[in-house]
Scaffold this motif. Structure first.
Motif, mmCIF file in Angstrom:
data_model
loop_
_atom_site.group_PDB
_atom_site.id
_atom_site.type_symbol
_atom_site.label_atom_id
_atom_site.label_comp_id
_atom_site.label_asym_id
_atom_site.label_seq_id
_atom_site.Cartn_x
_atom_site.Cartn_y
_atom_site.Cartn_z
ATOM 1 N N TYR A 1 0.811 -1.220 0.000
ATOM 2 C CA TYR A 1 0.000 0.000 0.000
ATOM 3 C C TYR A 1 0.843 1.268 0.000
ATOM 4 N N ASP A 2 2.144 1.133 -0.091
ATOM 5 C CA ASP A 2 3.010 2.302 0.053
ATOM 6 C C ASP A 2 2.709 3.357 -1.004
ATOM 7 N N TYR A 3 2.908 4.613 -0.605
ATOM 8 C CA TYR A 3 2.628 5.725 -1.512
ATOM 9 C C TYR A 3 3.779 6.711 -1.427
ATOM 10 N N ARG A 4 4.371 7.049 -2.572
ATOM 11 C CA ARG A 4 5.543 7.929 -2.545
ATOM 12 C C ARG A 4 5.196 9.380 -2.757
ATOM 13 N N GLY A 5 4.086 9.654 -3.370
ATOM 14 C CA GLY A 5 3.762 11.044 -3.664
ATOM 15 C C GLY A 5 4.014 11.362 -5.119
ATOM 16 N N GLU A 6 3.446 12.478 -5.538
ATOM 17 C CA GLU A 6 3.509 12.846 -6.943
ATOM 18 C C GLU A 6 4.934 13.065 -7.412
ATOM 19 N N TRP B 1 -7.525 7.554 11.184
ATOM 20 C CA TRP B 1 -8.249 7.719 9.927
ATOM 21 C C TRP B 1 -9.489 6.824 9.844
ATOM 22 N N GLY B 2 -10.153 6.703 10.989
ATOM 23 C CA GLY B 2 -11.418 5.970 10.984
ATOM 24 C C GLY B 2 -11.297 4.463 10.879
ATOM 25 N N THR B 3 -10.183 3.876 11.343
ATOM 26 C CA THR B 3 -10.051 2.421 11.231
ATOM 27 C C THR B 3 -10.107 1.715 12.587
ATOM 28 N N GLN B 4 -10.431 2.443 13.654
ATOM 29 C CA GLN B 4 -10.380 1.846 14.991
ATOM 30 C C GLN B 4 -11.265 0.592 15.097
ATOM 31 N N VAL B 5 -10.781 -0.396 15.823
ATOM 32 C CA VAL B 5 -11.610 -1.565 16.136
ATOM 33 C C VAL B 5 -11.543 -1.783 17.650
ATOM 34 N N MET B 6 -12.425 -2.634 18.158
ATOM 35 C CA MET B 6 -12.564 -2.718 19.613
ATOM 36 C C MET B 6 -11.320 -3.203 20.337
ATOM 37 N N ALA B 7 -10.679 -4.236 19.786
ATOM 38 C CA ALA B 7 -9.521 -4.770 20.493
ATOM 39 C C ALA B 7 -8.420 -3.716 20.607
ATOM 40 N N ASN B 8 -8.271 -2.901 19.573
ATOM 41 C CA ASN B 8 -7.242 -1.869 19.620
ATOM 42 C C ASN B 8 -7.679 -0.704 20.502
ATOM 43 N N LEU B 9 -8.968 -0.421 20.516
ATOM 44 C CA LEU B 9 -9.505 0.617 21.397
ATOM 45 C C LEU B 9 -9.207 0.257 22.847
ATOM 46 N N MET B 10 -9.411 -1.030 23.145
ATOM 47 C CA MET B 10 -9.157 -1.502 24.497
ATOM 48 C C MET B 10 -7.673 -1.327 24.840
ATOM 49 N N PHE B 11 -6.814 -1.679 23.897
ATOM 50 C CA PHE B 11 -5.365 -1.547 24.096
ATOM 51 C C PHE B 11 -4.988 -0.083 24.325
ATOM 52 N N LEU C 1 -7.271 -2.943 5.341
ATOM 53 C CA LEU C 1 -6.817 -3.710 6.504
ATOM 54 C C LEU C 1 -7.482 -5.088 6.529
ATOM 55 N N MET C 2 -8.783 -5.109 6.178
ATOM 56 C CA MET C 2 -9.486 -6.399 6.165
ATOM 57 C C MET C 2 -8.830 -7.363 5.185
ATOM 58 N N LEU C 3 -8.376 -6.813 4.061
ATOM 59 C CA LEU C 3 -7.744 -7.638 3.047
ATOM 60 C C LEU C 3 -6.577 -8.431 3.646
ATOM 61 N N VAL C 4 -5.854 -7.808 4.558
ATOM 62 C CA VAL C 4 -4.711 -8.480 5.176
ATOM 63 C C VAL C 4 -5.180 -9.719 5.932
ATOM 64 N N LEU C 5 -6.258 -9.563 6.704
ATOM 65 C CA LEU C 5 -6.741 -10.708 7.479
ATOM 66 C C LEU C 5 -7.338 -11.774 6.559
ATOM 67 N N ILE C 6 -8.012 -11.329 5.508
ATOM 68 C CA ILE C 6 -8.561 -12.297 4.543
ATOM 69 C C ILE C 6 -7.421 -13.100 3.927
ATOM 70 N N ALA D 1 -2.432 8.184 -0.702
ATOM 71 C CA ALA D 1 -1.942 7.548 0.520
ATOM 72 C C ALA D 1 -3.080 6.676 1.031
ATOM 73 N N TRP D 2 -3.135 5.464 0.513
ATOM 74 C CA TRP D 2 -4.317 4.613 0.663
ATOM 75 C C TRP D 2 -4.788 4.455 2.093
ATOM 76 N N LEU D 3 -3.850 4.257 3.005
ATOM 77 C CA LEU D 3 -4.257 3.938 4.374
ATOM 78 C C LEU D 3 -4.863 5.127 5.103
ATOM 79 N N THR D 4 -4.801 6.306 4.506
ATOM 80 C CA THR D 4 -5.371 7.464 5.186
ATOM 81 C C THR D 4 -6.704 7.880 4.583
ATOM 82 N N VAL D 5 -7.204 7.106 3.637
ATOM 83 C CA VAL D 5 -8.472 7.466 3.012
ATOM 84 C C VAL D 5 -9.611 6.816 3.783
ATOM 85 N N PRO D 6 -10.360 7.578 4.587
ATOM 86 C CA PRO D 6 -11.410 6.956 5.406
ATOM 87 C C PRO D 6 -12.394 6.196 4.526
ATOM 88 N N GLY D 7 -12.883 5.085 5.061
ATOM 89 C CA GLY D 7 -13.817 4.278 4.284
ATOM 90 C C GLY D 7 -13.084 3.172 3.565
#
Lengths: 336, 382
Positions: free
Chosen positions: A168-173, A286-296, A206-211, A194-200
């Protein structure tokens, strides 16, 4: 440097040896002691044997039961207690942690994201696993293919995060893109971001990684289930002129629903606990929080045991239906 | 008619075989490419990683960039001309072409001379040395831009690995991980084997209830256990130590271990165990001489599970062992690198590969047992 490494290796080996031997010593010595106190001979042999037989299971079970009680049962009760107390676990605060939780924006975000994870990850991983099982069972190099698809199972979540951050790396224009995703998008005329910062979008990345990690697991189990299907049903369908695709969806899949359900729930449990991927890739920004990490977050960044425990209990509550289902299945197996 | 039908069927099935093979190949590629990318990158030169994609690792990397010529302060006077001379090339690269404007960044070949305004002339030699001459003094301010297109030959190296193992603390972390993983795998197996035997072959009241409880504990989220146990460890003086993390991993791994082993042991032939009892063998002897050897496949599959799980764990290690550099495990070190050196791909890639090398080896060597264990009872979700 080398010397500290050697010193550590030595101390590691010695602690390993003591730890393992300590364990063996307990079982061996406790059994010896039991036989010495209640010897299986002499005038009272009958009574001694019966008593020893009543005690011995608990010698065998003892360490396991103590470990389970301390490490899994006790924490459940302490967590409940902590969730009714303040950040340092000192003052009773009633339901205020729960009230805070219901009103907290980050918690809502985590719930939403966890719901998305729960819908997409088990579904897609099971689906890909089913497809992979069906395909690899029909080819000559099936075992090699299976190994390669299964391989991400052996990679840690953190390792996987590094692998995918690179994708997912992004170098910039103006610079050559070195991330595979950005390079693909630009080569098809799109604009890299910068893919990982695009909310939604980023949650799905991230899900793709677990899949990617879980598909191999689904494939292995489902492949075994597919092979266990009775040949006659397939032969009958072939004679009736069914196509391979029809056979797969109408004959094979319905027969392995039970296994699909097991795979599904297992991945669901993993999803509820997913933590490392989010922590290392976006840390819930960037809107990716999940419960286990929130707890951490609440536990280690805010040092608030009350709120952290409350979040942990929510995770526990969400897992409970699966737990009940598991126990029911196990009981049915034992009695049926 | 019949013959044609059979032919058609054969044609269709060979097309299907092709389709299946291609689809499987595509799937395998999709699943391996991300890891491959990191593997290739871990052997690349740091400058090349960030200037070209890893899929170009086997080719020379062509890059166009500009350098600013020296300014008036760098000039020399040679007779009646003013001269600035320096080198435009980054190390280990060859000059392909150069230019003086962004519109035509590759207008000149190495060795050619460009005529610029005000009688200035610029020559860039093949080795990157340039010479900018002017009949009048150079103006103050930023130097002019010289665009260069360079070709760097492909360069694969093991330097990254050497560096992370010695300098970046990964070598240390590797040992720490070993120290955590081996006892955290062996101890639960021992404890669980005894417990599983009791649950499978000994008669006592409450056995069914215990089995149900253990199945229930399979899914308890670890997160729940962290705070109470950390408090407990601090109270009884374990603090953050290896002993603490072994105990924690033992506790967390036990439900799966007992569940898997009990299921396997229950299936062992009853006659063997009964006849040993009749012959006067004690439970301890039956366990050690008969049940344990026969249960080897189940023991092996749980060992692999637990090994992979502990080796790859970040959460339990962070909580029970902490993040100081002398006890940090590899996942923790990797996470720290991601934070502090997120841009240093050569370090990240090599570190990641050091950390996944052992699990990958275990995985490929012992896959058979892992699969067997998964099939025997896959309830724990990591």
């Amino acid at each position: 440097m080398d010397q500290t490494l050697i010193a550590q290796a030595v101390s590691a080996v010695s602690t390993i040896v003591t730890g393992v031997f300590g364990c063996v010593a307990w079982f061996w010595l406790s059994n010896l002691a039991l036989d010495a106190v209640l010897p299986p001979r002499g005038p009272k042999i009958g009574r001694n044997l019966a008593r020893a037989a009543a005690i011995r299971p608990w010698l065998f079970l003892g360490p396991a039961l103590i470990a389970l009680a301390v490490y899994l049962v006790y924490p459940i009760f302490v967590s409940i207690w902590l969730s009714f107390h303040d950040s340092r676990g000192e003052t009773f605060v009633g339901l205020s942690n729960y009230r805070w939780l219901l009103a907290d924006g980050k918690f809502h975000e985590s719930l939403r994201n966890n719901a998305l994870w729960l819908v997409f990850v088990p579904t897609l991983a099971t689906l890909f696993g089913l497809v992979a099982a069906a395909l690899t069972d029909r080819i000559r190099w099936g075992n090699v293919a299976k190994s390669l698809i299964f391989m991400p199972m052996a990679v840690s979540f953190v390792g996987a995060a590094v692998v995918w951050k690179f994708v997912y790396d992004y170098r910039g224009e103006g610079q050559a893109e070195i991330g595979l995703l950005s390079a693909l998008v630009t080569s098809f005329g799109g604009t890299a971001r910068a893919w990982l910062t695009v909310p939604g979008w980023n949650s799905f990345l991230l899900m793709l990684v677990l899949i990617w990690i879980q598909t191999g697991f689904a494939m292995v189990i489902l492949s075994a289930a597919l092979r266990g299907i009775a040949e006659e049903t397939i032969e009958a369908a072939t004679i009736d002129g069914a196509t391979p695709v029809q056979i797969f969806f109408r004959i094979k899949v319905p027969q392995i629903w039970g296994t699909i359900a097991v795979v599904w729930t297992t991945i669901t449990i993993t999803v509820l606990k997913v933590f490392d991927i989010v922590l290392t890739m976006t840390n819930g920004q960037w809107g990716t929080q999940v419960m286990a990490n929130l707890m951490f977050d609440w536990m280690f960044r805010a040092n608030d045991t009350g709120r952290a425990s409350t979040v942990a209990l929510v995770i526990m509550a969400l897992v409970t239906p699966i737990m009940v289902w598991n126990i029911r299945n196990a009981n049915r197996e034992m009695h049926g | 008619m019949r013959a044609r039908g059979a032919e058609g069927l054969a044609g269709r099935s060979s097309a299907l075989v092709w389709a299946v093979n291609l689809a499987a190949a595509a799937l395998v590629l999709l699943w391996t490419i991300p890891t491959l990318g990191l593997l290739v990158s871990s052997f690349r030169d740091r400058d090349q990683i960030i200037t070209s994609g890893w899929w170009r690792a086997a080719f020379s990397a062509t890059a166009t960039d500009f350098v600013r010529a020296g300014t008036a302060a760098d000039k020399n006077r040679e007779g009646d001309v003013f001269v600035i001379s320096r080198n435009v090339l980054p190390p280990k690269a060859e000059l392909k072409s150069w230019g003086v404007s962004s519109k035509a960044p590759a207008a000149y070949a190495p060795g050619e001379t460009a005529e610029l305004k005000d009688g200035q002339r610029l020559t860039v030699a093949e080795n990157g040395d340039y010479r900018l001459t002017s009949p009048t003094a150079f103006a103050e301010g930023r130097g002019m831009r010289i665009f260069v297109t360079t070709v760097a030959p492909p360069r694969l190296t093991t330097e990254n690995y050497a560096r992370v193992i010695t300098a970046e603390g990964i070598g240390r972390a590797f040992l720490n991980t070993m120290t955590v993983t081996i006892p955290a795998t062996v101890i639960p197996i021992l404890i669980a084997a005894f417990a599983a035997y009791a649950l499978a072959w000994m008669r006592f009241p409450g056995r069914a209830l215990l089995v149900a409880v253990i199945v229930g504990l399979l899914v308890v989220p670890l997160q729940l256990a962290l705070i109470p146990l950390l408090k407990l460890h601090n109270q009884i003086g374990l603090n953050q130590s290896y002993l603490g993390i072994w105990l924690a991993h033992t506790g967390f791994g036990l439900p799966l271990a007992i569940y898997l082993l009990r299921n396997y042991m229950v299936g062992l032939p009853r006659e063997i165990i009964e006849s040993a009892r009749v012959d006067g063998a004690t439970e301890f002897q039956i366990f050690r001489r008969i049940v344990l050897p026969l249960s080897f496949p189940a023991l092996a599959s749980f060992a692999i599970f637990q090994f992979l799980w502990v080796w790859n764990d970040l959460l339990v290690a962070t909580v029970f062992l902490g993040n100081s550099t002398d006890t940090q495990v590899m996942t923790g070190a990797l996470r720290a690198l991601l934070g502090s050196r997120g841009g240093d791909w050569e370090i990240l890639a090599a570190s990641a590969f050091v950390s996944i090398a052992v699990p990958l080896f275990v995985f490929f060597a012992l896959q058979k047992y892992l699969v067997r264990g998964l099939l025997a009872g896959s309830v724990k979700g990591g």
